[in-house]
Write an enzyme that holds these catalytic residues in place. Structure first.
Site, PDB file in Angstrom:
ATOM      1  N   GLN A 109      37.233  71.460  30.535  1.00 19.92           N
ATOM      2  CA  GLN A 109      35.986  71.878  29.869  1.00 19.92           C
ATOM      3  C   GLN A 109      36.287  72.355  28.446  1.00 19.92           C
ATOM      4  OE1 GLN A 109      34.286  74.867  32.469  1.00 19.92           O
ATOM      5  NE2 GLN A 109      33.429  73.333  33.827  1.00 19.92           N
ATOM      6  N   TRP A 110      37.364  73.113  28.344  1.00 18.08           N
ATOM      7  CA  TRP A 110      37.724  73.751  27.070  1.00 18.08           C
ATOM      8  C   TRP A 110      37.998  72.702  25.981  1.00 18.08           C
ATOM      9  CZ3 TRP A 110      39.793  79.151  27.732  1.00 18.08           C
ATOM     10  CH2 TRP A 110      40.069  79.761  26.510  1.00 18.08           C
ATOM     11  N   ILE A 111      38.677  71.616  26.376  1.00 17.65           N
ATOM     12  CA  ILE A 111      39.128  70.624  25.401  1.00 17.65           C
ATOM     13  C   ILE A 111      37.958  69.890  24.758  1.00 17.65           C
ATOM     14  CG2 ILE A 111      39.398  68.585  26.912  1.00 17.65           C
ATOM     15  CD1 ILE A 111      42.075  69.806  24.460  1.00 17.65           C
ATOM     16  N   ARG A 112      36.768  70.023  25.342  1.00 18.93           N
ATOM     17  CA  ARG A 112      35.595  69.378  24.745  1.00 18.93           C
ATOM     18  C   ARG A 112      35.214  70.001  23.401  1.00 18.93           C
ATOM     19  NH1 ARG A 112      32.354  66.505  27.878  1.00 18.93           N
ATOM     20  NH2 ARG A 112      31.700  65.751  25.851  1.00 18.93           N
ATOM     21  N   HIS A 113      35.735  71.176  23.126  1.00 20.63           N
ATOM     22  CA  HIS A 113      35.467  71.833  21.844  1.00 20.63           C
ATOM     23  C   HIS A 113      36.422  71.247  20.809  1.00 20.63           C
ATOM     24  CE1 HIS A 113      32.581  74.689  23.528  1.00 20.63           C
ATOM     25  NE2 HIS A 113      33.263  74.421  24.628  1.00 20.63           N
ATOM     26  N   ARG A 114      35.895  70.242  20.102  1.00 20.62           N
ATOM     27  CA  ARG A 114      36.756  69.397  19.274  1.00 20.62           C
ATOM     28  C   ARG A 114      37.167  70.029  17.969  1.00 20.62           C
ATOM     29  NH1 ARG A 114      32.095  65.195  19.565  1.00 20.62           N
ATOM     30  NH2 ARG A 114      31.061  67.201  19.729  1.00 20.62           N
ATOM     31  N   GLU A 120      49.433  71.150  23.742  1.00 18.42           N
ATOM     32  CA  GLU A 120      49.549  71.506  25.161  1.00 18.42           C
ATOM     33  C   GLU A 120      50.968  71.312  25.672  1.00 18.42           C
ATOM     34  OE1 GLU A 120      46.738  69.435  27.644  1.00 18.42           O
ATOM     35  OE2 GLU A 120      47.204  70.664  29.399  1.00 18.42           O
ATOM     36  N   ARG A 195      53.563  63.984  38.640  1.00 12.58           N
ATOM     37  CA  ARG A 195      52.491  64.984  38.485  1.00 12.58           C
ATOM     38  C   ARG A 195      51.111  64.467  38.880  1.00 12.58           C
ATOM     39  NH1 ARG A 195      51.066  64.921  32.018  1.00 12.58           N
ATOM     40  NH2 ARG A 195      51.085  62.678  31.804  1.00 12.58           N
ATOM     41  N   ARG A 222      30.430  79.364  25.969  1.00 12.68           N
ATOM     42  CA  ARG A 222      31.247  79.603  27.159  1.00 12.68           C
ATOM     43  C   ARG A 222      31.149  81.028  27.702  1.00 12.68           C
ATOM     44  NH1 ARG A 222      31.681  74.584  29.137  1.00 12.68           N
ATOM     45  NH2 ARG A 222      32.445  73.154  27.561  1.00 12.68           N
TER      46      ARG A 222
HETATM   47  C1  LIG Z   1      27.158  74.962  30.278  1.00 11.59           C
HETATM   48  C2  LIG Z   1      27.730  73.676  29.792  1.00 11.59           C
HETATM   49  C3  LIG Z   1      27.600  72.519  30.547  1.00 11.59           C
HETATM   50  C4  LIG Z   1      28.130  71.299  30.088  1.00 11.59           C
HETATM   51  N1  LIG Z   1      28.011  70.186  30.863  1.00 11.59           N
HETATM   52  C5  LIG Z   1      28.565  69.024  30.438  1.00 11.59           C
HETATM   53  C6  LIG Z   1      28.483  67.826  31.235  1.00 11.59           C
HETATM   54  O1  LIG Z   1      27.895  67.818  32.304  1.00 11.59           O
HETATM   55  N2  LIG Z   1      29.079  66.708  30.778  1.00 11.59           N
HETATM   56  C7  LIG Z   1      29.719  66.662  29.579  1.00 11.59           C
HETATM   57  O2  LIG Z   1      30.230  65.604  29.201  1.00 11.59           O
HETATM   58  N3  LIG Z   1      29.818  67.767  28.797  1.00 11.59           N
HETATM   59  C8  LIG Z   1      29.271  68.933  29.196  1.00 11.59           C
HETATM   60  N4  LIG Z   1      29.380  70.058  28.410  1.00 11.59           N
HETATM   61  C9  LIG Z   1      30.130  69.968  27.151  1.00 11.59           C
HETATM   62  C10 LIG Z   1      29.172  69.935  25.932  1.00 11.59           C
HETATM   63  O3  LIG Z   1      28.338  68.798  25.958  1.00 11.59           O
HETATM   64  C11 LIG Z   1      30.007  69.940  24.628  1.00 11.59           C
HETATM   65  O4  LIG Z   1      30.801  68.780  24.577  1.00 11.59           O
HETATM   66  C12 LIG Z   1      30.913  71.142  24.539  1.00 11.59           C
HETATM   67  O5  LIG Z   1      30.215  72.317  24.841  1.00 11.59           O
HETATM   68  C13 LIG Z   1      31.485  71.248  23.125  1.00 11.59           C
HETATM   69  O6  LIG Z   1      30.429  71.575  22.260  1.00 11.59           O
HETATM   70  P1  LIG Z   1      30.380  71.028  20.789  1.00 11.59           P
HETATM   71  O7  LIG Z   1      30.466  69.532  20.756  1.00 11.59           O
HETATM   72  O8  LIG Z   1      29.182  71.629  20.121  1.00 11.59           O
HETATM   73  O9  LIG Z   1      31.708  71.697  20.171  1.00 11.59           O
HETATM   74  P2  LIG Z   1      32.769  71.111  19.173  1.00 11.59           P
HETATM   75  O10 LIG Z   1      33.379  69.871  19.678  1.00 11.59           O
HETATM   76  O11 LIG Z   1      33.701  72.246  18.843  1.00 11.59           O
HETATM   77  O12 LIG Z   1      31.942  70.743  17.908  1.00 11.59           O
HETATM   78  C14 LIG Z   1      31.283  71.771  17.138  1.00 11.59           C
HETATM   79  C15 LIG Z   1      30.185  71.116  16.372  1.00 11.59           C
HETATM   80  O13 LIG Z   1      30.765  70.169  15.449  1.00 11.59           O
HETATM   81  C16 LIG Z   1      29.934  69.026  15.382  1.00 11.59           C
HETATM   82  N5  LIG Z   1      30.694  67.853  15.849  1.00 11.59           N
HETATM   83  C17 LIG Z   1      31.923  67.853  16.408  1.00 11.59           C
HETATM   84  N6  LIG Z   1      32.324  66.608  16.659  1.00 11.59           N
HETATM   85  C18 LIG Z   1      31.316  65.806  16.290  1.00 11.59           C
HETATM   86  C19 LIG Z   1      31.115  64.412  16.316  1.00 11.59           C
HETATM   87  N7  LIG Z   1      32.032  63.575  16.769  1.00 11.59           N
HETATM   88  N8  LIG Z   1      29.952  63.935  15.846  1.00 11.59           N
HETATM   89  C20 LIG Z   1      28.996  64.745  15.373  1.00 11.59           C
HETATM   90  N9  LIG Z   1      29.115  66.084  15.318  1.00 11.59           N
HETATM   91  C21 LIG Z   1      30.270  66.598  15.758  1.00 11.59           C
HETATM   92  C22 LIG Z   1      28.697  69.298  16.222  1.00 11.59           C
HETATM   93  O14 LIG Z   1      27.719  69.900  15.426  1.00 11.59           O
HETATM   94  C23 LIG Z   1      29.203  70.302  17.211  1.00 11.59           C
HETATM   95  O15 LIG Z   1      28.184  71.126  17.765  1.00 11.59           O
HETATM   96  C24 LIG Z   1      28.834  71.268  28.839  1.00 11.59           C
HETATM   97  C25 LIG Z   1      28.952  72.436  28.081  1.00 11.59           C
HETATM   98  C26 LIG Z   1      28.425  73.621  28.532  1.00 11.59           C
HETATM   99  C27 LIG Z   1      28.586  74.868  27.686  1.00 11.59           C
END
Ligand SMILES: Cc1cc2nc3c(=O)[nH]c(=O)nc-3n(C[C@H](O)[C@H](O)[C@H](O)COP(=O)(O)OP(=O)(O)OC[C@H]3O[C@@H](n4cnc5c(N)ncnc54)[C@H](O)[C@@H]3O)c2cc1C
Length: 304
Positions: A109-114, A120, A195, A222
Site C-alpha cells: 500500500q505504502w509504495i503507491r505513494h510515488r 528496499e 522467497r 494513511r
Molecule cells: C483508503 C485507501 C484505499 C485505497 N484503495 C485502493 C485500491 O483499491 N486500489 C488501488 O489501486 N489503490 C488504492 N489506493 C491507493 C490510491 O489510489 C493512491 O494510489 C495512493 O493513495 C497514493 O496517492 P497519490 O497518487 O495521491 O500519491 P503520490 O503517488 O505520492 O502522488 C502525489 C500526487 O502527485 C500527483 N501524481 C503522482 N504521480 C502522478 C502521475 N503519474 N500522474 C499524475 N499525477 C501524479 C497526484 O496529484 C498525486 O495526488 C487506496 C488508497 C487509500 C488511502
C-alpha cells in the site's frame, strides 16, 4: 521489534558523533534522530535525516536572503495561510528520510505513494529474517457490512485465537520451506526464487525519503480512518514526528487537513439552506444518499 546488539551499538555510535553545522536544526528532532520507534509487533520507524524546519518554509515563501523569519506569530500565520490556500511549494523545501520496517502487505500500500524515494532491502541478495506480523486479538474482525474495504465487528476471543493460529501456522510453515529451499540439501535454490512462497505478513525494510508537502499528503490519506489499521498506525506515529519537526506546520495541517472536510458545491448549497432554517432533506437536495449521509455525519446530524 528485535534489533540485534550490533544494530543497537551502531545506532548509539551514530548518535554520539558530534556535529557542527550552520544549517537549521530542530532540538526535538536531534533528540529522536536514529532511534527506532516501535510499530506493530516487529516494525519500526527511525528518522535518519531531515532538512529544514518551520523557518525554512517561511524563508522560501518570502524568498529571503536571511532566515526569512519574523515574529513567531507572523511566521505561524503565514504557514497557516499557505496551508489554507494550498500554496504547497514552500513545504517542498523541507525533506525527511526514514528507515522503516513494515510487513509486505503494508509496503504494498505504502509504495503507491510515488512522490517519495525508496530503497528496499533486497531479498534476492539477503535472507529474510524469520519475522512475520501477527495481529493483536483486538484487531481480528469480520468483513465490514458497510465498507467493502474495511473491518467490521471484532471476532470473539476464542475464534480470534484460532484465526491467529492459522496465520502463525501458515507463516511458520512457509518460512520453514524457505529455509529448506535455501539449504544445500535442497540444491541451494536462489534466494530470489526461494522467497516466492513466503507469506505477505513477512517484514521488509526500506529507506524512504519524501518532501514535507508529499509527506503530509501521505499522512492525510494513511492516518485517515478509511486507511487499513496496519498502515494507519505507522502514519499516526509519523504525525508525532511531524509535530516534533515542524510544530507550526503540524498545527496548520491538523487544522486545515486532518480536522477538515471538503464540501462540494452541492453540499455548500445544502449548508446555506440549513443555515437559513429550511427543512432540507436528501430528496430535495442535489446530493446522492451517500453524499448526504457523509455530510450529515460530518455535521454530527442524523441522516434522516
Ligand atoms: C483508503 C485507501 C484505499 C485505497 N484503495 C485502493 C485500491 O483499491 N486500489 C488501488 O489501486 N489503490 C488504492 N489506493 C491507493 C490510491 O489510489 C493512491 O494510489 C495512493 O493513495 C497514493 O496517492 P497519490 O497518487 O495521491 O500519491 P503520490 O503517488 O505520492 O502522488 C502525489 C500526487 O502527485 C500527483 N501524481 C503522482 N504521480 C502522478 C502521475 N503519474 N500522474 C499524475 N499525477 C501524479 C497526484 O496529484 C498525486 O495526488 C487506496 C488508497 C487509500 C488511502
Amino acid at each position: 521489534m528485535a534489533l540485534t546488539p550490533e544494530q543497537r551499538a551502531e545506532i548509539a555510535a551514530q548518535r554520539n558523533i558530534p556535529q557542527q553545522t550552520s544549517r537549521p536544526t530542530v532540538a526535538a528532532m536531534e533528540a529522536l534522530l536514529f532511534e527506532p520507534i516501535d510499530v506493530l509487533d516487529h516494525g519500526f520507524i527511525r528518522v535518519v535525516d531531515y532538512m529544514g524546519n518551520d523557518g525554512a518554509i517561511v524563508q522560501a515563501a518570502r524568498v529571503s536572503y536571511g532566515t526569512g523569519t519574523r515574529r513567531v506569530s507572523e511566521d505561524a500565520g503565514l504557514i497557516r495561510y499557505l496551508m489554507r490556500h494550498r500554496h504547497s511549494s514552500p513545504f517542498e523545501m523541507c525533506e525527511i528520510k526514514f528507515h522503516i520496517k513494515l510487513p509486505l502487505f503494508v509496503a504494498r500500500q505504502w509504495i503507491r505513494h510515488r512522490m517519495a524515494n525508496v530503497n528496499e532491502y533486497s531479498a534476492r541478495y539477503s535472507v529474510l529474517d524469520k519475522e512475520f506480523y501477527l495481529p493483536d486479538l483486538s484487531q481480528i474482525a469480520t468483513q465490514s457490512a458497510t465498507n467493502n474495504q474495511g473491518r467490521g465487528e471484532v471476532i470473539n476471543p476464542v475464534q480470534a485465537q484460532e484465526v491467529l493460529e492459522i496465520f502463525r501456522r501458515d507463516a511458520t510453515k512457509c518460512y520453514q520451506d524457505y529455509e529448506e529451499l535455501l539449504s544445500p540439501e535442497q540444491g541451494s535454490v536462489a534466494r530470489e526464487l526461494a522467497r516466492i512462497n513466503l507469506t505477505l505478513n513477512m517484514y521488509t525494510q526500506w529507506y524512504w525519503k519524501i518532501d514535507l508537502h508529499n509527506f503530509m499528503h501521505f499522512l492525510a490519506l494513511r492516518a485517515d480512518p478509511h486507511a487499513q489499521y496496519e498502515i494507519r498506525v505507522y502514519a499516526e506515529k509519523m504525525i508525532e514526528i511531524l509535530k516534533a519537526w515542524v510544530p507550526h506546520t503540524a498545527a496548520a495541517f491538523e487544522e486545515y487537513r486532518l480536522g477538515a472536510y471538503n464540501f462540494s458545491a452541492g453540499m455548500l448549497k445544502v449548508l446555506r439552506r440549513l443555515l437559513e432554517g429550511e427543512a432540507v432533506t436528501q430528496e430535495n437536495s442535489s446530493l446522492t444518499k451517500r453524499e448526504w449521509n457523509e455530510m450529515m455525519a460530518v455535521l454530527g446530524r442524523s441522516s434522516s
